[in-house]
Design a protein around this motif. Structure first.
Motif, short mmCIF file in Angstrom:
data_model
loop_
_atom_site.label_atom_id
_atom_site.label_comp_id
_atom_site.label_asym_id
_atom_site.label_seq_id
_atom_site.Cartn_x
_atom_site.Cartn_y
_atom_site.Cartn_z
N ALA A 280 0.83 -1.21 0.00
CA ALA A 280 0.00 0.00 0.00
C ALA A 280 0.86 1.26 0.00
O ALA A 280 0.56 2.23 -0.70
CB ALA A 280 -0.92 -0.01 1.22
N GLU A 281 1.96 1.26 0.77
CA GLU A 281 2.85 2.43 0.80
C GLU A 281 3.52 2.64 -0.55
O GLU A 281 3.65 3.77 -1.02
CB GLU A 281 3.91 2.24 1.89
N LEU A 282 3.96 1.55 -1.18
CA LEU A 282 4.57 1.67 -2.50
C LEU A 282 3.57 2.20 -3.51
O LEU A 282 3.90 3.06 -4.33
CB LEU A 282 5.12 0.31 -2.94
N GLN A 283 2.33 1.70 -3.44
CA GLN A 283 1.29 2.16 -4.37
C GLN A 283 1.07 3.67 -4.20
O GLN A 283 0.96 4.40 -5.19
CB GLN A 283 -0.01 1.41 -4.10
N ARG A 284 1.01 4.14 -2.94
CA ARG A 284 0.81 5.57 -2.71
C ARG A 284 1.96 6.39 -3.26
O ARG A 284 1.76 7.47 -3.82
CB ARG A 284 0.64 5.83 -1.21
N ALA A 285 3.19 5.88 -3.10
CA ALA A 285 4.36 6.62 -3.59
C ALA A 285 4.34 6.73 -5.11
O ALA A 285 4.60 7.80 -5.67
CB ALA A 285 5.63 5.93 -3.11
N VAL A 286 4.02 5.63 -5.77
CA VAL A 286 3.96 5.66 -7.24
C VAL A 286 2.84 6.58 -7.70
O VAL A 286 3.02 7.38 -8.64
CB VAL A 286 3.77 4.22 -7.78
N ASP A 287 1.68 6.49 -7.06
CA ASP A 287 0.55 7.36 -7.43
C ASP A 287 0.91 8.83 -7.25
O ASP A 287 0.54 9.68 -8.08
CB ASP A 287 -0.66 7.03 -6.57
#
Length: 618
Positions: free
Chosen positions: A462-469
């Motif tokens: 979830a943290e990686l997804q937020r960073a990419v977004d």
């Protein structure tokens, strides 16, 4: 909400009789059933646990736990039966797989009938999940509740409807003991119930059951095109399935148009059962052939593909696919191809271990999807995982039952299932977002295990997804660019180690400047957790984040590689972290440019003492 007399009738059903709703129940009865079980959550859960323990009373595993036959109360169950992960049960599972027919996990009256193989993203390894024959009926029950719920929110579905669903099977194997081992979807599609229930779908069963991915997709696409005016919903299991279908159309539109002109199927489809099924649908249609040529030629450049779904299937009312969790990455692409005209509905929360939840507000935005846990499907417990739990050791002693979870808290899901998985940690972390009657609604947050780690840092999906977004929203989209897909790995070949994010930009958007791509790296670092940023700024134990831009088509190659190694086309998901050397070698061989964070992210030691209400939580 259903009237109380109907609910009262539903309340008299015992768990073993509930599955009859799937085949004979009316929409009103199914909606009443949802109201009943979500109102009497604790009573239903107590009844379900008692039935699970009674039917598996002679199982070896229960005896080893010291739970005497006939004991079904929750306090004794929790005291005697430990929390387990797959590795704890693996020796028992392997005995069954190798032919031991003693009642090991399930009772003698419900022997294991097959194994469901988990997808590669479930803990990173292929697991064998034992199941029993009547578990299929419970899954069918939950699936049968979907359309009555959707019909309440989508006008015009009260009459016969047709769906274009891209479904696929994977070749199955047989264990040394002679039991089938196959994916959940393959098991479902090969069941007698599925062949009877898919009459409202454009895809012939023969096409779905064809194990050749190209032939299966081609035949399903042809039938979906021939019935394009009848299609009211378009979907797949995961959002990626819809996107793969659109890209398949873009890559094969010339042959598809030729087939529509001639009214005959290409020789590339050789499966006789598939050809026979399609022959009953395909007729010469020059008008449709012209539409295919127009849409196909326009979709290859610029923004010609925007809204292509709505134009080809003009009567479609919604897209049906899982677009939560790691699938949230694909929501912008689905909106692009549908022209933003079609809502994206994620209907159920399910896994190889069982079907657990139902989305009772299907028209909500994908980012707001919550699933109501259906208490008749299994016995549920929850381990607190957030800061309020007071640490992992304390949380392990705070297992909560379904009726006692708190809104706003995060929990790891623990299930006890009819096939004999007792107090099994699924590995999903869920956040309670509210309640439907007395049943909690959960939003999928992440898998429990960390995705990336170099030192003390631990970054989950979830943290990686937020960073990419964050990087894509701040720096790519304002410049008209879009991210096709991504994955990552922790690179420890350098000192200090660092995160590597592999990016593929959409075709036509590869001219983003080096400066912008460098800044994307920093933007992602700013969105990562405080431990990561402390490691970068204060400790120096993590090096600058690196983005490696891949040439177009790389993730399609990665999918082809996974399928060639045995992955299911229908269940394949891009891994958000890669560790297999051959996969890393493939990705690194397709890199066209590499970029590093040009500065340190912000980090202030004093901020870690702030509460949620004070701003950023560090």
């Amino acid at each position: 909400m259903a009237d109380t007399s109907t609910i009262s009738a539903a309340a008299t059903r015992r768990p073993a009789a509930w599955s009859s709703l799937a085949g004979t129940g009316t929409d009103a009865e199914k909606l009443a059933f949802i109201e009943e079980v979500t109102t009497n959550v604790d009573a239903v859960q107590e009844r379900v646990l008692a039935e699970i323990l009674a039917r598996n009373a002679d199982a070896e595993y229960l005896a080893r736990c010291g739970l005497a036959a006939g004991v079904t109360d929750r306090a004794t169950f929790r005291a005697k039966v430990p929390l387990v992960k797959y590795e704890d049960l693996q020796p028992y599972i392997l005995r069954i797989a190798h032919g031991d027919r003693l009642p090991i996990l399930s009772g003698s009256g419900h022997p294991v009938s097959e194994f469901l193989t988990s997808s590669g993203t479930s803990g990173g390894e292929r697991k064998l999940i034992p199941t029993v024959e009547d578990e299929l009926h419970r899954r069918q029950l939950l699936n049968s509740l979907v359309m009555p719920v959707v019909k309440q929110h989508v006008p015009g579905l009260d009459k016969a409807t047709t769906g274009l669903y891209f479904y696929f099977v994977k070749s199955e194997t047989t264990t040394p003991g002679g039991l089938p081992a196959r994916t959940l979807l393959t098991s479902c599609y090969k069941s007698e119930h599925f062949s009877k229930s898919c009459q409202d779908m454009t895809s012939p069963v023969a096409a779905i059951l064809c194990e050749d991915a190209f032939q299966s997709m081609y035949a399903q696409m042809v039938c979906g095109l021939c019935h394009r005016h009848a299609v009211v919903s378009l979907g797949s299991i995961f959002a990626t399935g819809i996107l793969w279908a659109i890209r398949f159309f873009q890559n094969n539109w010339e042959q598809l148009a030729a087939d529509m002109d001639a009214g005959t199927l290409t020789d590339r489809v050789t499966d006789e059962s598939v050809r026979e099924a399609v022959a009953g649908v395909l007729r010469p249609d020059p008008e449709l052939a012209q539409l295919i040529r127009c849409e196909g030629s326009n979709s290859k450049g610029g923004h010609g593909a925007a809204g292509i779904i709505a134009r080809i299937w003009p009567n479609a009312k919604y897209l049906d696919a899982i677009a939560t969790g790691s699938m949230a990455q694909y929501v912008p692409a689905l909106r692009y191809y549908s022209g933003g005209l079609l809502p994206i509905i994620s209907t159920t929360y399910a896994s190889s271990e069982g079907h657990f939840g139902l989305n009772l507000r299907p028209m909500c935005d994908p980012s707001e999807v919550s699933y109501t846990i259906m208490p008749n499907m299994a016995y549920f417990e929850f381990l607190p995982t957030d800061d309020a739990a007071g640490g992992a050791a304390t949380a392990a002693n705070q297992q909560l039952v379904l009726a006692h979870v708190e809104a706003g808290r995060e929990y790891e899901l623990v299930v006890t299932t009819y096939p004999g998985l007792l107090r099994y940690r699924v590995g999903d972390v869920l956040r309670v977002t509210g309640f439907h009657n007395a049943a909690p609604e959960f939003r999928f947050v992440r898998r429990a295990s960390a995705l990336l780690s170099v030192d003390a840092d631990k970054t989950d999906e979830a943290e990686l997804q937020r960073a990419v977004d964050r990087a894509a929203s701040a720096l790519l989209r304002p410049r008209g660019a879009a991210l096709a897909d991504y994955t990552s790995r922790a690179c420890v070949e350098t000192a200090p180690g660092h995160y590597v994010i592999y990016w593929e930009l959409e075709k036509g958007f590869t001219s983003i400047t080096k400066d912008v791509l460098d800044r994307c790296c920093l933007e992602m670092e700013e969105a990562l957790g405080s431990v990561y940023r402390q490691s970068r700024v204060a400790d120096g134990s993590v090096g600058p984040l690196e983005t490696r831009v891949l040439r177009p088509g790389t993730f399609e190659e990665l999918a082809d590689y996974a399928v060639s190694r045995g992955a299911s086309v229908g269940q394949y998901k891009v891994p958000r972290c890669v560790t297999v050397p051959a996969v890393i070698e493939l990705l690194d061989s397709r890199v066209v440019s590499s970029h590093f964070s040009p500065a340190l992210p912000h980090w202030a030691p004093g901020r870690r003492f702030q509460s949620d209400s004070d701003g950023e939580k560090c």
